[in-house]
Design an enzyme around this catalytic site. Structure first.
Site, short mmCIF file in Angstrom:
data_model
loop_
_atom_site.label_atom_id
_atom_site.label_comp_id
_atom_site.label_asym_id
_atom_site.label_seq_id
_atom_site.Cartn_x
_atom_site.Cartn_y
_atom_site.Cartn_z
N ASP A 198 40.61 -5.42 -14.89
CA ASP A 198 41.35 -4.93 -13.72
C ASP A 198 41.81 -3.50 -13.96
O ASP A 198 42.51 -3.22 -14.95
CB ASP A 198 42.58 -5.81 -13.46
CG ASP A 198 42.23 -7.19 -12.93
OD1 ASP A 198 41.04 -7.45 -12.66
OD2 ASP A 198 43.16 -8.01 -12.77
N GLU A 256 34.31 -16.18 -7.18
CA GLU A 256 34.06 -14.80 -7.63
C GLU A 256 32.79 -14.71 -8.47
O GLU A 256 32.59 -13.70 -9.14
CB GLU A 256 35.25 -14.26 -8.42
CG GLU A 256 36.43 -13.90 -7.55
CD GLU A 256 37.53 -13.15 -8.28
OE1 GLU A 256 38.33 -12.49 -7.59
OE2 GLU A 256 37.59 -13.21 -9.52
N ASP A 275 46.69 -17.61 -8.92
CA ASP A 275 46.01 -18.15 -10.11
C ASP A 275 47.02 -18.86 -11.02
O ASP A 275 46.72 -19.91 -11.59
CB ASP A 275 45.34 -17.01 -10.91
CG ASP A 275 44.29 -16.29 -10.08
OD1 ASP A 275 43.72 -16.92 -9.16
OD2 ASP A 275 44.04 -15.10 -10.34
O1 RIB Z 1 43.49 -13.29 -8.41
C1 RIB Z 1 43.68 -12.06 -9.04
C2 RIB Z 1 42.39 -11.49 -9.54
O2 RIB Z 1 41.56 -11.20 -8.45
C3 RIB Z 1 42.52 -10.20 -10.30
O3 RIB Z 1 42.79 -10.38 -11.68
C4 RIB Z 1 41.21 -9.49 -10.02
O4 RIB Z 1 40.35 -9.46 -11.12
C5 RIB Z 1 40.60 -10.25 -8.85
O5 RIB Z 1 39.53 -10.95 -9.24
#
Ligand code: RIB
Length: 298
Positions: free
Chosen positions: A13, A137, A244
């Site tokens: 990030d 993702e 998360d």
């Molecule tokens: O949910 C947060 C995450 O979303 C971040 O850490 C970034 O990498 C994105 O994937």
């Protein structure tokens, strides 16, 4: 206790603290730049680990992903199923404004290179009754859910960020669905929280739905129980990875045998603590910090 495998994204990030999100045609200087470990897969796995549950992380990184492996080792996360490949690790360009809100551009990189063979290699190490956790993702979302069914694993799914891949996902094998209101609307066509859960339970009667409602907290619904929980007041510094943290703490608590209402409380406190710190995975508290916080706030 079932084994938990989080199969998802690992990102670097790049976080820019800004006074306001950059506008079309504008160039701005950030107040600060830092880079952190992130990605929904990595963050959720760290949250599982810090909730006290036993977890494995699977996913793919590129040749520049050493800092992620080093971080995982320091965090005590089992990363034996993280595969190294050619090319670049996934990365997120994140702007965080003065209210702690974020906007994210996501480059998938190695997260988009997951093959059938990669998945089978991981699934062969788990058995019926273990739990797969995934998000949206990687290039493999729909296939991962299908494989979980084929190998007899229970599935926990966070369809975030929502896009066309979600239409290819069979939700009938999903035991725990983690969504926010926007995702709920896209999946069901309804905006009202009760209608979202009602429609999902009509279509998938065995599902346990965890619907986060921003400042209104969270709603849990399965065919027998309904629970809700509010948010704990906190100074918001950075909301990245709040969801998360919630997912990892909720399911980690369930895997350890906690009832759903207690899991909601722990997960809500954990995500409040996470938003009070900068960064994604590094902002996730430990179970000891969460229980201390709960003792102080009662
Ligand atoms: O949910 C947060 C995450 O979303 C971040 O850490 C970034 O990498 C994105 O994937």
């Amino acid at each position: 206790m079932p084994k938990v495998i989080v199969f998802g994204s690992l990102n670097i990030d790049h976080v820019y603290s800004v006074q306001h999100f950059v506008r079309p045609g504008e160039t701005i200087h950030p107040l600060q730049y830092e880079s952190f470990p992130g990605g929904k897969g990595l963050n959720q796995c760290v949250a599982f680990e810090r909730s006290g549950a036993d977890t494995y992380l699977a996913g793919k990184i590129g040749s520049d992903g050493t800092m992620l492996l080093e971080f995982l080792e320091r965090a005590g996360v089992n990363s034996e199923f993280v595969i190294r490949s050619e090319g670049r690790t996934g990365c997120a360009t994140i702007q965080v404004d003065e209210n702690g809100q974020n906007s994210i551009i996501l480059y998938q990189g190695a997260n988009s290179q997951i093959t059938e063979e990669d998945m089978d290699q991981v699934f062969r190490s788990f058995s019926a009754g273990d739990i797969l956790v995934t998000q949206n993702e990687t290039n493999a979302t729909a296939r991962l859910l299908q494989k979980a069914r084929d190998y007899g694993l229970l599935a926990a799914f966070n369809p975030s960020p929502i896009d066309a891949e979600i239409d290819r996902c069979d939700l009938s094998n999903v035991t725990w669905l983690f969504i926010n209101e926007i995702e709920g609307e896209q999946l069901t066509g309804f905006r009202e929280p009760e209608k979202i859960t009602e429609k999902l339970l009509q279509d998938y009667p065995e599902m346990k739905i965890i619907l986060t409602l921003g400042k209104d907290g969270v709603l849990y619904q399965d065919k027998e129980h309904t629970y809700s929980h509010g948010v704990y007041p906190t100074q918001v510094v950075d909301t990245t990875a709040a969801g998360d943290t919630f997912t990892g703490f909720f399911l980690g608590s369930i895997a350890k045998g906690e009832p759903a209402d207690r899991a909601l409380k722990l997960a809500s406190a954990a995500s409040s603590l996470a938003v009070s710190k900068k960064g994604a995975a590094i902002s996730i508290p430990t179970i000891q910090e969460v229980t201390q916080y709960l003792l102080k706030s009662t």
